[in-house]
Design a protein around this motif. Sequence first.
Motif, PDB file in Angstrom:
ATOM      1  N   LYS A  37       0.927  -0.927  -0.278  1.00  0.00           N
ATOM      2  CA  LYS A  37      -0.215  -0.060  -0.602  1.00  0.00           C
ATOM      3  C   LYS A  37       0.946   1.487   0.279  1.00  0.00           C
ATOM      4  CE  LYS A  37      -2.993   2.494   3.487  1.00  0.00           C
ATOM      5  NZ  LYS A  37      -3.593   2.243   4.536  1.00  0.00           N
ATOM      6  N   TRP A  38       1.584   1.352   0.761  1.00  0.00           N
ATOM      7  CA  TRP A  38       2.482   2.233   1.110  1.00  0.00           C
ATOM      8  C   TRP A  38       3.214   2.755  -0.138  1.00  0.00           C
ATOM      9  CZ3 TRP A  38       0.673   6.446   2.501  1.00  0.00           C
ATOM     10  CH2 TRP A  38      -0.680   6.271   4.316  1.00  0.00           C
ATOM     11  N   MET A  39       4.072   2.036  -0.687  1.00  0.00           N
ATOM     12  CA  MET A  39       5.139   1.753  -2.297  1.00  0.00           C
ATOM     13  C   MET A  39       4.532   2.253  -3.300  1.00  0.00           C
ATOM     14  SD  MET A  39       7.982   1.053  -0.908  1.00  0.00           S
ATOM     15  CE  MET A  39       8.702   0.980  -2.709  1.00  0.00           C
ATOM     16  N   MET A  40       3.238   2.051  -2.809  1.00  0.00           N
ATOM     17  CA  MET A  40       2.618   1.973  -4.568  1.00  0.00           C
ATOM     18  C   MET A  40       1.629   3.792  -3.604  1.00  0.00           C
ATOM     19  SD  MET A  40      -0.544  -0.976  -5.567  1.00  0.00           S
ATOM     20  CE  MET A  40      -1.288  -0.831  -3.864  1.00  0.00           C
ATOM     21  N   SER A  84      -4.448   6.181  -3.965  1.00  0.00           N
ATOM     22  CA  SER A  84      -3.299   5.621  -5.103  1.00  0.00           C
ATOM     23  C   SER A  84      -3.009   4.665  -5.350  1.00  0.00           C
ATOM     24  CB  SER A  84      -1.912   6.289  -3.647  1.00  0.00           C
ATOM     25  OG  SER A  84      -2.673   5.533  -2.577  1.00  0.00           O
ATOM     26  N   SER A  85      -3.591   4.241  -4.961  1.00  0.00           N
ATOM     27  CA  SER A  85      -3.994   2.357  -5.211  1.00  0.00           C
ATOM     28  C   SER A  85      -4.168   1.932  -7.062  1.00  0.00           C
ATOM     29  CB  SER A  85      -4.899   1.179  -4.049  1.00  0.00           C
ATOM     30  OG  SER A  85      -4.605   0.211  -4.371  1.00  0.00           O
ATOM     31  N   PHE A  91      -2.589   3.396 -13.978  1.00  0.00           N
ATOM     32  CA  PHE A  91      -2.031   3.618 -15.261  1.00  0.00           C
ATOM     33  C   PHE A  91      -0.361   3.056 -14.983  1.00  0.00           C
ATOM     34  CE2 PHE A  91      -5.715   6.116 -14.179  1.00  0.00           C
ATOM     35  CZ  PHE A  91      -6.016   5.921 -15.650  1.00  0.00           C
ATOM     36  N   VAL A  92       0.074   3.892 -13.288  1.00  0.00           N
ATOM     37  CA  VAL A  92       1.130   3.796 -13.770  1.00  0.00           C
ATOM     38  C   VAL A  92       1.877   2.654 -13.557  1.00  0.00           C
ATOM     39  CG1 VAL A  92       3.119   3.698 -12.142  1.00  0.00           C
ATOM     40  CG2 VAL A  92       1.169   5.092 -12.203  1.00  0.00           C
ATOM     41  N   HIS A  93       1.087   1.456 -13.213  1.00  0.00           N
ATOM     42  CA  HIS A  93       1.853  -0.510 -13.680  1.00  0.00           C
ATOM     43  C   HIS A  93       2.133  -0.729 -15.000  1.00  0.00           C
ATOM     44  CE1 HIS A  93       3.467  -4.421 -11.985  1.00  0.00           C
ATOM     45  NE2 HIS A  93       2.330  -4.849 -12.966  1.00  0.00           N
ATOM     46  N   PRO A  94       1.061  -0.548 -15.777  1.00  0.00           N
ATOM     47  CA  PRO A  94       0.416  -1.135 -16.790  1.00  0.00           C
ATOM     48  C   PRO A  94       1.498  -0.273 -18.035  1.00  0.00           C
ATOM     49  CG  PRO A  94      -1.077  -0.275 -15.950  1.00  0.00           C
ATOM     50  CD  PRO A  94      -0.936  -0.022 -14.794  1.00  0.00           C
ATOM     51  N   LEU A  96       4.482   1.243 -17.093  1.00  0.00           N
ATOM     52  CA  LEU A  96       5.763   0.725 -16.343  1.00  0.00           C
ATOM     53  C   LEU A  96       5.925  -0.236 -17.490  1.00  0.00           C
ATOM     54  CD1 LEU A  96       6.403   2.266 -13.178  1.00  0.00           C
ATOM     55  CD2 LEU A  96       7.189   3.285 -14.995  1.00  0.00           C
ATOM     56  N   SER A  97       5.233  -0.997 -16.459  1.00  0.00           N
ATOM     57  CA  SER A  97       5.137  -3.361 -17.424  1.00  0.00           C
ATOM     58  C   SER A  97       5.575  -2.470 -18.492  1.00  0.00           C
ATOM     59  CB  SER A  97       4.752  -3.585 -16.642  1.00  0.00           C
ATOM     60  OG  SER A  97       4.029  -3.276 -15.480  1.00  0.00           O
ATOM     61  N   SER A  98       5.009  -1.861 -19.459  1.00  0.00           N
ATOM     62  CA  SER A  98       5.577  -1.907 -21.489  1.00  0.00           C
ATOM     63  C   SER A  98       6.225  -1.018 -21.748  1.00  0.00           C
ATOM     64  CB  SER A  98       4.018  -1.552 -21.272  1.00  0.00           C
ATOM     65  OG  SER A  98       3.883   0.035 -21.633  1.00  0.00           O
ATOM     66  N   LYS A  99       7.089  -0.332 -20.600  1.00  0.00           N
ATOM     67  CA  LYS A  99       8.069   0.055 -21.102  1.00  0.00           C
ATOM     68  C   LYS A  99       8.860   0.005 -20.133  1.00  0.00           C
ATOM     69  CE  LYS A  99       5.724   3.340 -23.922  1.00  0.00           C
ATOM     70  NZ  LYS A  99       5.814   3.762 -24.960  1.00  0.00           N
ATOM     71  N   GLU A 100       9.199  -1.166 -19.774  1.00  0.00           N
ATOM     72  CA  GLU A 100      10.766  -1.152 -18.095  1.00  0.00           C
ATOM     73  C   GLU A 100      11.271  -1.344 -19.029  1.00  0.00           C
ATOM     74  OE1 GLU A 100      11.295  -4.496 -14.579  1.00  0.00           O
ATOM     75  OE2 GLU A 100       9.252  -4.735 -15.571  1.00  0.00           O
ATOM     76  N   LYS A 101      12.030  -2.187 -20.037  1.00  0.00           N
ATOM     77  CA  LYS A 101      13.078  -2.614 -21.063  1.00  0.00           C
ATOM     78  C   LYS A 101      13.444  -1.430 -21.528  1.00  0.00           C
ATOM     79  CE  LYS A 101      12.057  -7.801 -21.990  1.00  0.00           C
ATOM     80  NZ  LYS A 101      12.085  -8.548 -22.775  1.00  0.00           N
ATOM     81  N   ASP A 102      13.040  -0.704 -21.852  1.00  0.00           N
ATOM     82  CA  ASP A 102      13.360   0.716 -22.332  1.00  0.00           C
ATOM     83  C   ASP A 102      13.932   1.515 -21.405  1.00  0.00           C
ATOM     84  OD1 ASP A 102      12.461  -0.055 -25.547  1.00  0.00           O
ATOM     85  OD2 ASP A 102      10.961   0.875 -24.739  1.00  0.00           O
ATOM     86  N   ILE A 103      13.312   1.718 -20.057  1.00  0.00           N
ATOM     87  CA  ILE A 103      13.494   2.446 -19.224  1.00  0.00           C
ATOM     88  C   ILE A 103      14.410   2.155 -18.880  1.00  0.00           C
ATOM     89  CG2 ILE A 103      12.781   3.736 -17.357  1.00  0.00           C
ATOM     90  CD1 ILE A 103      10.077   2.841 -17.304  1.00  0.00           C
ATOM     91  N   ASP A 104      15.456   1.055 -18.694  1.00  0.00           N
ATOM     92  CA  ASP A 104      16.269   0.617 -18.119  1.00  0.00           C
ATOM     93  C   ASP A 104      17.642   0.484 -19.067  1.00  0.00           C
ATOM     94  OD1 ASP A 104      15.328  -0.887 -15.915  1.00  0.00           O
ATOM     95  OD2 ASP A 104      15.024  -3.123 -16.430  1.00  0.00           O
TER      96      ASP A 104
END
Length: 200
Positions: A37-40, A84-85, A91-94, A96-104
Amino acid sequence: MVSWIISRLVVLVFGTLYPAYSSYKAVKSKDVREYVKWMMYWIIFALFTTAEVITDIFLCWLPFYYELKIAFVVWLLSPYTKGSSVLYRKFVHPTLSSKEKDIDEYLCQAKDKSYDTLVHFGRKGLNVAATAAVMAATKGQGVLSDRLRSFSMQDLSSLQSEGQARSPASVITQQASSQQHRTRAMMRSKSETGYSKASS
């Protein structure tokens, strides 16, 4: 002005201090649900803080802008709305999941470039410092040589002769040579008187 002060206080107390204390309690109790909860919340709050810097510049003239910020922070924290949840899961999780490789990849490149840039500027800094040290030493040497050149050879020879005349060794040497000169003169005069008696 009053709205700005109130919004800053609400964001500080309810948006930062209260969640920080609640995060501490979650860590202490080792409750996984509270962790999540608090990490989100902190991820959403970091994005809000980043967006706030830009919107404060361009949108602060809108009526009720600061009141909307206060309402947004309360909405994020409310246990009833779970703002926040909701924002994180929809919005945020989907995204970041789709762009994670590019961001890394981007972060790895940025890390490598920042290391190379740091080394490059470090070398430049050392070169500048070394050049400044050499120039300072050269300048100091130039001042010393200019001072030495300002003495002419005549000045140096007069200083040297004055130094010799004043030294005790030179005084003794001068006295010995004058004594020797007198002795020779006396011997010459005696030999001349003896020669004149013998001839008469």
